[in-house]
Design a protein around this motif. Structure first.
Motif, PDB file in Angstrom:
ATOM      1  N   SER A  64      36.002  52.407  28.335  1.00  0.00           N
ATOM      2  CA  SER A  64      35.682  51.365  29.309  1.00  0.00           C
ATOM      3  C   SER A  64      34.595  51.816  30.270  1.00  0.00           C
ATOM      4  O   SER A  64      34.302  53.005  30.412  1.00  0.00           O
ATOM      5  CB  SER A  64      36.947  50.993  30.092  1.00  0.00           C
ATOM      6  N   TRP A  65      34.023  50.848  30.961  1.00  0.00           N
ATOM      7  CA  TRP A  65      33.036  51.132  31.996  1.00  0.00           C
ATOM      8  C   TRP A  65      33.744  51.579  33.267  1.00  0.00           C
ATOM      9  O   TRP A  65      34.883  51.254  33.517  1.00  0.00           O
ATOM     10  CB  TRP A  65      32.207  49.881  32.303  1.00  0.00           C
ATOM     11  N   ASP A 120      35.409  48.977  35.414  1.00  0.00           N
ATOM     12  CA  ASP A 120      36.750  48.504  35.056  1.00  0.00           C
ATOM     13  C   ASP A 120      37.831  49.532  35.361  1.00  0.00           C
ATOM     14  O   ASP A 120      39.012  49.253  35.179  1.00  0.00           O
ATOM     15  CB  ASP A 120      36.802  48.197  33.551  1.00  0.00           C
ATOM     16  N   GLU A 123      40.643  48.589  38.042  1.00  0.00           N
ATOM     17  CA  GLU A 123      41.497  47.484  37.637  1.00  0.00           C
ATOM     18  C   GLU A 123      42.451  47.894  36.517  1.00  0.00           C
ATOM     19  O   GLU A 123      43.611  47.501  36.488  1.00  0.00           O
ATOM     20  CB  GLU A 123      40.633  46.299  37.193  1.00  0.00           C
ATOM     21  N   ARG A 124      41.950  48.721  35.580  1.00  0.00           N
ATOM     22  CA  ARG A 124      42.816  49.168  34.479  1.00  0.00           C
ATOM     23  C   ARG A 124      43.926  50.086  34.994  1.00  0.00           C
ATOM     24  O   ARG A 124      45.068  50.000  34.553  1.00  0.00           O
ATOM     25  CB  ARG A 124      41.980  49.875  33.417  1.00  0.00           C
TER      26      ARG A 124
END
Length: 1282
Positions: A218-219, A222, A225-226
Motif C-alpha cells: 500500500s501507499w 493509506d 487508515e489501514r
C-alpha cells in the motif's frame, strides 16, 4: 457508564522516526554527505485505541466516519498522529499538532489510555535503536510486558518492518513501490505495537503478520487508515472465558485462535512452553527456578529480543501458583540498563552484547546477580562461573528430571509419518493441537515440581489463627534440603502462597496435592497424632525398597472390630519417593470447543457493528440451543460470552440474564465485578423492566448482598509465624498459643493442660514455663525420630506403629533393657544382645500398680503390670520414672478400653496425646508437684473411676465403628445431615473421581466433609457450600449431590471433581427438604422436588436445572417433601399434607388429638409404601404414630419409645424403622436410637452411643445405618443392620 469489559485490543501504537529527521537524512544521503548510516531516535507517530466512535457520533455516519464502541475501558480515546515535542500535552488529552503525512499540521482533541507510557514505549519498540538501512530487511517481532504500580501486567507484540524513504518535490514522504529517483535507496523501520491486557503472544503476532500483508503493497497515504481499521477489528474481538471454549476469527489470510485460560486463577497460555527445554538442560532450568523461588536478581541475555519475553513468561508459568512479586521487565533497551541497579529482587532481560558490561559494572555496585545466557544455555553468577544457590529438594529434583527426560519436544518427530498439507490453516491447526498437548504436559510437570516441594506446608498451618510454624516445618525437612527451604521461607513469593493456603484456595496446586496423596496419608488424616516416625518409615533405614510396607483398610464396608489402631500414624511424610507421582500426571485433557466469530464488518460504521454484535449474539444463541443440556460447562462458557457481547452492545438486561444462567451452569466463572458494574449502570427504564423479570431481580439482590458481605469480611489477612509467648497467659491466650504451636488443637485437652501447668498457683502460665514445655515436647519428638530399633523389633510391630516413649535403661523381671511405648503396646528392648520382648498390648492389661523391689538394703520403686495373656506379673524397676509411667500406662489402658467398648479409635488417640502431655508437663515442671499436675491430664483414667463406662450389650453388639468429622477443627461440630452415595463398579481410582461409595457429612456453617465409605478415610477436608447451616442433602444421580441450605440456595456438588460450581437460587427462604421424583417411563426426564420453610415447593428438571412448576402451601414451616404413588407428602410443623403434583391440596393431617393442646410439632414423617402406612414423630414427644394412608383421620397405632424425650429423624431399613432422637440413659441425657419392628410395632433395640441428640440418620445399602449427633458429641456412629 462503569467499566465495559476489555477486548483483545487495548491500544495499537505506531513508532518510527520523525518526518523532518527522515527528510534531512534523505537529502544528506542524496548529496553524498553520509558515510555511515546513523541510529535515529524513535517517537510515537500514531495511537489507536477504542472506542473509535461512540453511539453519539453515529449521526456523522453520513460522512462515512462513524464507528461503534468496542470492548474497551472507562475512558473514551481516539487515534492521533503527533510530534515528540508535543507528548506532554497530548498525554493530558489537550490539543496537539501532528504530521498528517502531507506536510501540513492539524489540531485534534485526543485522550490515551491512562496506563500507557508513551515516553518509554519508543525505546522498547526499538530496544537496540532505530537503524536506517541501505537495503530491505526482514520483518522482526519481539514481545513486551508492562507492569503498573499495582502489579497488573499488560502485554504487547511489536513488529519492526522496513519501508523505503522517498520524498517528492519536498512536499512529504511516501513509502510505496514507485520511485522518482534511481539512486540508492534508504530504508527506515516502523514499529507497530499491539497492546493487550491478555498474554496472547502468538495470536497477536499472527494478527500483525496479516496486517503486514496489507501494508507492504500500500501507499503511505493509506498507512494510517489501514492500521486504524486493523485496530478497530481487534477491538471487536471478545476474550474467551476460562474453560474449554476458544474464540476463533478470520483476519485474512489467516484464521486466528484465542485459547482460553485453564481456570480463573491461571493466565492464558499462548506461547510455546517447550522453548526453555530447548535452551537449557533440566538441572540448569532447576537453577533458574530456584533463583526465582529464592527471589534473586536474575538477568536474562539473548541476541534475539523475542526470546527474552517468551522465556521469562514461561518461567512465570513454571512456578505457578506462586506469583513473582518483584519488578518484571523482560526487555530492557540500551538506555534502560540502569534499571539493573535496583536494590530489590527482579527478573529483567537485555541484549547479549551487554553481558560483559552487566557482569562487570552492574555487579560491582549491587549484590550478586544470576546471569542467564539463553543462547548458550548457561547459568552463572556475576562473581563466579558457578552459581551459589541451594539445590531443589532431592526427591522433587529427581522426579522433575525424570519427567523432563521423557518429554517429546520436537514437532518434526511427531509428524514425520504424515503427508504434506496444502492448506496453511490446516497445518497451523495441527501444530497448535500438538503444542497445546505439550504445553499441558509441561504445566503438569512443573506443577508437580511445586507440589512436591511444598506438599507438606499445610501440615504446619494453623487455619484458625492464620499461623505458619516455620521452625517446625524446617525441622521436619531432610538436612540436605534445609538450606533451600530457609531461603524460600523468607520470600514475599512464599508469603503470598501461604496466604492462599490459609484461605483454603482450591487452585491447581491444591487439586494436584489432594489427588496425589497416598492412601496411608489419607488414613493418617483421620487422626490427630503427634509426629513420630512409623515402623514403616523406620524400616526404610534397614530394609530394601522391595520389602517396604504398606497397608490399606478393607476394600468394602469394613469389619472394623479389628485393627482400629491402624488409623493412628504421624502427619509427617519423610520422603517424596513414596508419592505415586504418576497419578498426578494422568489428568485427562478436556475436549476443546471453538466459537468462530462472524466476519468483521468492512466499513466499521456504527449500524454495521451493531449488526455484527447481533449476529454474534444470534450465533451464540444457536450454540446454546445446540449444546447438550448435560454439558453444563460448555453452556456456561456460551452464556458468559453472550453476556459480554450483550454488555458492549448496550443490552444490559439481556447480559444480566446470561450471567444469571451461570448459577445453574458454572458459578466458578461468574464475573462478580462486571455484574456489579452493570447493575450500577442500569437506567430508569431498565430498572422498571427489572420488576417484570424476576430472575434478574433475584440476581441483582443476590449480587448486592454478596458484595456487601465481601466488603464486611476480610478473609485475606496476613500470615503470622509462630513465636513463643513473651507475656503471662490467661486461659484464652494459652489456648491460642498451644493451637498455634501445633501441639494439640482440641480445646478440652488444652484446658486440662492449662490446669496442669497452673497447679497451686495463680491461673496464668508463665512464658518461661511455656518455653520449657514447648522445648521439651519438641526434643522428645526429635528423639523419637532417632530411635534405632533392631530388626527383630521391626518384625513384631505393625507398619504404622510409632515409638512415643522410651525409658532409660532399667532392670526388669525379664532382664535389663529399655521399656518402649507405642500406641498399641509396651515392649522391652533388651540390652547386651539386642532383642525384643513384648510386655503387653494395652487392651490385654488387667492391673497396673506401683510396688517396690528389693535391691541390697534398699527398696527400688517398680511398676507391676498384670496381663490376661500371661500368668506371671511383669515388673520393671523404673526408679524415679515410676510415677510418670504409672500415670501414662493407666491412661493408655483406659483409652484402649474405651476405644474398644465404643468402637472409636479416637479415644485411643486422645489417650496417647494425654500421656505425652503428661510426659512434657513432668519434664518442664521438675518439682514435687509435677506428678500431681500430670494427673490433671489423666482424663480417661479419671472417667473410668468416676462413672461406669460400660456400653450396653445391645449397643456394643450393633455398633461397628465411630468416626470423627470434626478432627481438623478445634472443637466438635454438630452433624446436621448425613448422605450415603453408592459406588460405581468398574470405575478405577485413577480416573477422575473414583468408584468407591461415599459418606457426605454436613457440619455447621456450610462445611461438608466427605469420607470414602470403603475405608472411612476422609477424602476432602471440607467442601464449603455457603456459610449457613445445611438442612438437607440428596444424591440426584452418580454425578451430582444437591445440598439445601439455610441461606435459601440449593448447592450442587460434582461427585467427580468434588467441587461446588452450580447453584439454584429460586427459593426465597431456607431450603428444608429435597426429594427425587419417580420416572413414569424409561426416557422421561428426571425431576426433583425442593421445599422451603415458607411453604414453597419447586419441581426441577434435573438435566436442565430449569423450574418446571412452582406452588406454595399454607402451613407453619414446611420441613420436608416426599413422593409416594404420584402424590407429594409434605411435612410441616403443624400438619402433614398430601398434595397433587399440580400443587392442589388433596388431604391434610393435623397433630394427633392428644397432642393438639401441647407446644409440640411434627418433626418427621416416613412413608411405608408396601403397607400403605404413614409413620410420624414429634419434636418433644417420645412416641411414634402410625396412620393408614387410605384413611389418615387418626393414628391406628401409637408406639411408646422408652426413656425418649423427642424424635428428630426416621428412616426405614429392611423391615425396621430406625428412630433417632434424645432420651435418658443411666440418669443422663443421651442421643438414642430405637429400632422398631414394623410388623409387631414394638421396639426391638435401644441403642446408646452418642452423648448428644441424634440429628441425622442414613442407610448404607441396607447393610449399615449411620447416625450423626449434635455438637456436644459431633461424631458419626456406624451400626450393622440385622
Amino acid at each position: 457508564m462503569a467499566d465495559i469489559p476489555s477486548g483483545l485490543l487495548e491500544a495499537c501504537v505506531v513508532v518510527g522516526a520523525a518526518s523532518d529527521k527522515l527528510r534531512e537524512l534523505h537529502q544528506s544521503h542524496q548529496q553524498g554527505k553520509i558515510k555511515e548510516l546513523p541510529l535515529l531516535e524513535a517517537e510515537v507517530l500514531q495511537v489507536h485505541a477504542p472506542p473509535f466512535v461512540t453511539k453519539e457520533s453515529a449521526s456523522s455516519e453520513t460522512q462515512g466516519q462513524g464507528h461503534a464502541p468496542a470492548f474497551r475501558r472507562v475512558q473514551g480515546r481516539r487515534s492521533f498522529i503527533k510530534k515528540k515535542k508535543e507528548r506532554a500535552r497530548t498525554a493530558n488529552g489537550e490539543t496537539a499538532k501532528g504530521c498528517d503525512g502531507g506536510g501540513g499540521t492539524t489540531t485534534e482533541d485526543i485522550s490515551v489510555p491512562k496506563d500507557l507510557d508513551l515516553i518509554a514505549l519508543p525505546q522498547l519498540c526499538f530496544p537496540g535503536g532505530l537503524q536506517i538501512a541501505s537495503e530491505q530487511r526482514e520483518d522482526s517481532y519481539h514481545y513486551l510486558v508492562f507492569t503498573d504500580v499495582f502489579g497488573n501486567r499488560t502485554h504487547a507484540v511489536v513488529v519492526q518492518y522496513y519501508r523505503p524513504i522517498q520524498f517528492f518535490q519536498d512536499v512529504g514522504h511516501q513509502n510505496g513501490h514507485r520511485s522518482s529517483s534511481k539512486s540508492s535507496r534508504l530504508y527506515t523501520a516502523y514499529g507497530i505495537c499491539v497492546i493487550s491486557k491478555y498474554p496472547y503472544y502468538n495470536a497477536l503476532r499472527d494478527c500483525l503478520s496479516c496486517l503486514l500483508t496489507q501494508l507492504k503493497p500500500s501507499w503511505m497515504g493509506d498507512f494510517e487508515e489501514r492500521v486504524k481499521e486493523f485496530s478497530a477489528k481487534l477491538a471487536l474481538v471478545p476474550i474467551p472465558p476460562p474453560g474449554q471454549l476458544h474464540v476463533v476469527f478470520n483476519l485474512r489470510p489467516l484464521q486466528i485462535g484465542l485459547p482460553s485460560r485453564e481456570d480463573k486463577d491461571r493466565p492464558a497460555v499462548d506461547l510455546d512452553l517447550h522453548l526453555p527445554f530447548l535452551c537449557f538442560r533440566p538441572r540448569q532450568l532447576l537453577q533458574i527456578i530456584t533463583s526465582l523461588l529464592t527471589e534473586q536478581r536474575v538477568v536474562l541475555f539473548s541476541c534475539d529480543w523475542a526470546r527474552l519475553t517468551l522465556l521469562a513468561e514461561s518461567l512465570m508459568l513454571f512456578i505457578h501458583p506462586l506469583v513473582w512479586q518483584h519488578p518484571f521487565v523482560p526487555v530492557l533497551s540500551r538506555q534502560m540498563l540502569d534499571f539493573l541497579m535496583a536494590p530489590t529482587a527482579y527478573l529483567m532481560g537485555c541484549h547479549l552484547h551487554h553481558y560483559e558490561e552487566v557482569a562487570a559494572e552492574v555487579a560491582a555496585e549491587t549484590d550478586d546477580l544470576i546471569l542467564v545466557n539463553i543462547d548458550d544455555g548457561t547459568v552463572s553468577s556475576s562473581w563466579s562461573d558457578g552459581v551459589d544457590l541451594p539445590d531443589v529438594p532431592l526427591a522433587a529434583r529427581e522426579c522433575f528430571i525424570t519427567r523432563v527426560e521423557g518429554l517429546q519436544v520436537h514437532y518434526d518427530l511427531e509428524v514425520c509419518h504424515l503427508g504434506a498439507s496444502t492448506d496453511v490453516n490446516e497445518l497451523r491447526a495441527q501444530r497448535k493441537q500438538w503444542q497445546r498437548k505439550l504445553n499441558t504436559h509441561i504445566q503438569n510437570i512443573t506443577l508437580e515440581l511445586i507440589v512436591n516441594i511444598f506438599r507438606e506446608v499445610h501440615d504446619h498451618l494453623n487455619y484458625e489463627h492464620r499461623v505458619f510454624n516455620s521452625e517446625e516445618f524446617l525441622r521436619s525437612r531432610e538436612p540436605a534440603d534445609q538450606p533451600f527451604y530457609k531461603k524460600v521461607l523468607d520470600t514475599h513469593t512464599f508469603h503470598s502462597f501461604l496466604r492462599d493456603r490459609l484461605n483454603r484456595k482450591m487452585d491447581a496446586f491444591t487439586s494436584m496435592e489432594l489427588s496425589t496423596r497416598t492412601e496411608a496419608y489419607r488414613l493418617r488424616s483421620m487422626t490427630e497424632s503427634p509426629r513420630r516416625p512409623t515402623m514403616q518409615e523406620l524400616a526404610r533405614k534397614y530394609t530394601s525398597p522391595e520389602s517396604r510396607l504398606s497397608k490399606r483398610l478393607g476394600a468394602s464396608l469394613p469389619n472394623l472390630e479389628e485393627g482400629v489402631g491402624s488409623l493412628v500414624g504421624p502427619l509427617r511424610q519423610t520422603s517424596f519417593k513414596k508419592i505415586q507421582v504418576d497419578s498426578g500426571m494422568k489428568s485427562p485433557q478436556r475436549p476443546v470447543r471453538s466459537f468462530k466469530l462472524p466476519e468483521f464488518p468492512p466499513p466499521l460504521a456504527y449500524h454495521y457493528v451493531q449488526n455484527y454484535y447481533q449476529e454474534m449474539i444470534t450465533l451464540l444463541g444457536k450454540a446454546i440451543s445446540g449444546a447438550a443440556s448435560e454439558d453444563s460447562s460448555l453452556l456456561a462458557r456460551y452464556h458468559y460470552l453472550r453476556g459480554f457481547v450483550n454488555t458492549v452492545a448496550g443490552k444490559r438486561l439481556d447480559a444480566l440474564e446470561d450471567f444469571q444462567n451461570l448459577y445453574k451452569t458454572d458459578t466458578d466463572i461468574f464475573p462478580g465485578e462486571l455484574v456489579n458494574a452493570l447493575v450500577d449502570s442500569l437506567q430508569e427504564g431498565e430498572r422498571a423492566q427489572v420488576d417484570r423479570r424476576p430472575e434478574i431481580k433475584r440476581l441483582i439482590s443476590r449480587v448486592k448482598r454478596d458484595h456487601e458481605r465481601e466488603r464486611a469480611c476480610h478473609d485475606d489477612e496476613g500470615v503470622k509465624r509462630f513465636q513463643l509467648p513473651k507475656k503471662h497467659m490467661q486461659l484464652e491466650d494459652f489456648v491460642r498459643h498451644v493451637q498455634e504451636s501445633g501441639i494439640v488443637k482440641d480445646q478440652g485437652t488444652i484446658h486440662r493442660l492449662f490446669e496442669a501447668l497452673t497447679v497451686g498457683q495463680q491461673k496464668q502460665v508463665d512464658p518461661e514455663i511455656f518455653r520449657v514445655f514447648y522445648t521439651f515436647w519438641k526434643e522428645t519428638e526429635a528423639e523419637a525420630q532417632e530411635v534405632a530399633l533392631p530388626a527383630s523389633a521391626l518384625e513384631h510391630l505393625e507398619a504404622n506403629e510409632c515409638v512415643f516413649k522410651l525409658s532409660s535403661s532399667v532392670k526388669t523381671s525379664h532382664g535389663v533393657g529399655k521399656i518402649a511405648m507405642t500406641q498399641r503396646r509396651l515392649f522391652l528392648l533388651t540390652e547386651g544382645r539386642p532383642g525384643y520382648m513384648e510386655v503387653t498390648k494395652f487392651r490385654d492389661i488387667e492391673e497396673v500398680k506401683i510396688s517396690s523391689a528389693p535391691f541390697l538394703l534398699l527398696r527400688i520403686p517398680s511398676l507391676k503390670i498384670k496381663t490376661t495373656l500371661r500368668k506371671e506379673t511383669f515388673e520393671v524397676n523404673l526408679k524415679s520414672e515410676v510415677d510418670l509411667w504409672h500415670l501414662m500406662v493407666k491412661e493408655m489402658w483406659a483409652g484402649r478400653k474405651m476405644a474398644d467398648d465404643h468402637k472409636d479409635p479416637q479415644y485411643m488417640q486422645q489417650a496417647l496425646t494425654n500421656a505425652l502431655l503428661m510426659d512434657a508437663v513432668v519434664g518442664c515442671l521438675q518439682s514435687q508437684k509435677a506428678i500431681f499436675a500430670a494427673t490433671k491430664l489423666a482424663h480417661f483414667d479419671r472417667m473410668k473411676l468416676e462413672v461406669p463406662m460400660m456400653v450396653p450389650k445391645t449397643t456394643s453388639e450393633t455398633l461397628k465403628h465411630k468416626i470423627n468429622p470434626s478432627l481438623d477443627l478445634t472443637s466438635p461440630q454438630a452433624v446436621d445431615v448425613l448422605l450415603y452415595t453408592p459406588g460405581q463398579l468398574g470405575v478405577s481410582s485413577d480416573s477422575e473421581g473414583d468408584g468407591n461409595p461415599k459418606l457426605w457429612c454436613a457440619l455447621s456453617d456450610g462445611k461438608v466433609v466427605v469420607f470414602d465409605a470403603a475405608s472411612w478415610s476422609m477424602q476432602e477436608n471440607q467442601v464449603q457450600v455457603g456459610t449457613s447451616r445445611v438442612n438437607c442433602m440428596l444424591g440426584v444421580d452418580r454425578q451430582q449431590v444437591w445440598i439445601g441450605s439455610q441461606d435459601s440456595v440449593i448447592y450442587i456438588i460434582s461427585t467427580r471433581s468434588m467441587s461446588c460450581n452450580k447453584q439454584l437460587t429460586d427459593h426465597r427462604s431456607e431450603v428444608t427438604g429435597l426429594s427425587l421424583g419417580e420416572r413414569c417411563e424409561k426416557y422421561s426426564p428426571k425431576v426433583a422436588y425442593s421445599c422451603s420453610a415458607e411453604g414453597t415447593v419447586i419441581v426441577w428438571d434435573v438435566s436442565t436445572l430449569q423450574v418446571r412448576k412452582q406452588f406454595r402451601l399454607a402451613c407453619d414451616r414446611l420441613q420436608s417433601v416426599q413422593l409416594c404413588n404420584g402424590t407429594l407428602w409434605c411435612c410441616a410443623r403443624d400438619c402433614i399434607m398430601e398434595v397433587w403434583k399440580n400443587g392442589t391440596l388433596h388431604r391434610k393431617i393435623s397433630l394427633p388429638e392428644q397432642l393438639r393442646g401441647s407446644p409440640t410439632a411434627f418433626s418427621s414423617l416416613l412413608l411405608y409404601h408396601e403397607r400403605e402406612q404413614l409413620w410420624t414423630a414429634c419434636i418433644d414427644v417420645g412416641e411414634l404414630c402410625v396412620w393408614h394412608l387410605r384413611e389418615p383421620t387418626k393414628p391406628f397405632q401409637r408406639i411408646q419409645l422408652p426413656d425418649c424425650a423427642g424424635v428428630t429423624c426416621l428412616i426405614k431399613v429392611k423391615n425396621q424403622i430406625w428412630v433417632g432422637g434424645q432420651g435418658w440413659s443411666s440418669g443422663k441425657s443421651r442421643g438414642k436410637i430405637y429400632v422398631v419392628d414394623t410388623q409387631r410395632h414394638t421396639v426391638e433395640k435401644e441403642l446408646v452411643a452418642h452423648t448428644d441428640c441424634v440429628q441425622a440418620l442414613c442407610s448404607a445399602e441396607d447393610r449399615y445405618v449411620l447416625s450423626g449427633a449434635a455438637h456436644e458429641d459431633g461424631k458419626i456412629a456406624i451400626w450393622k443392620v440385622e
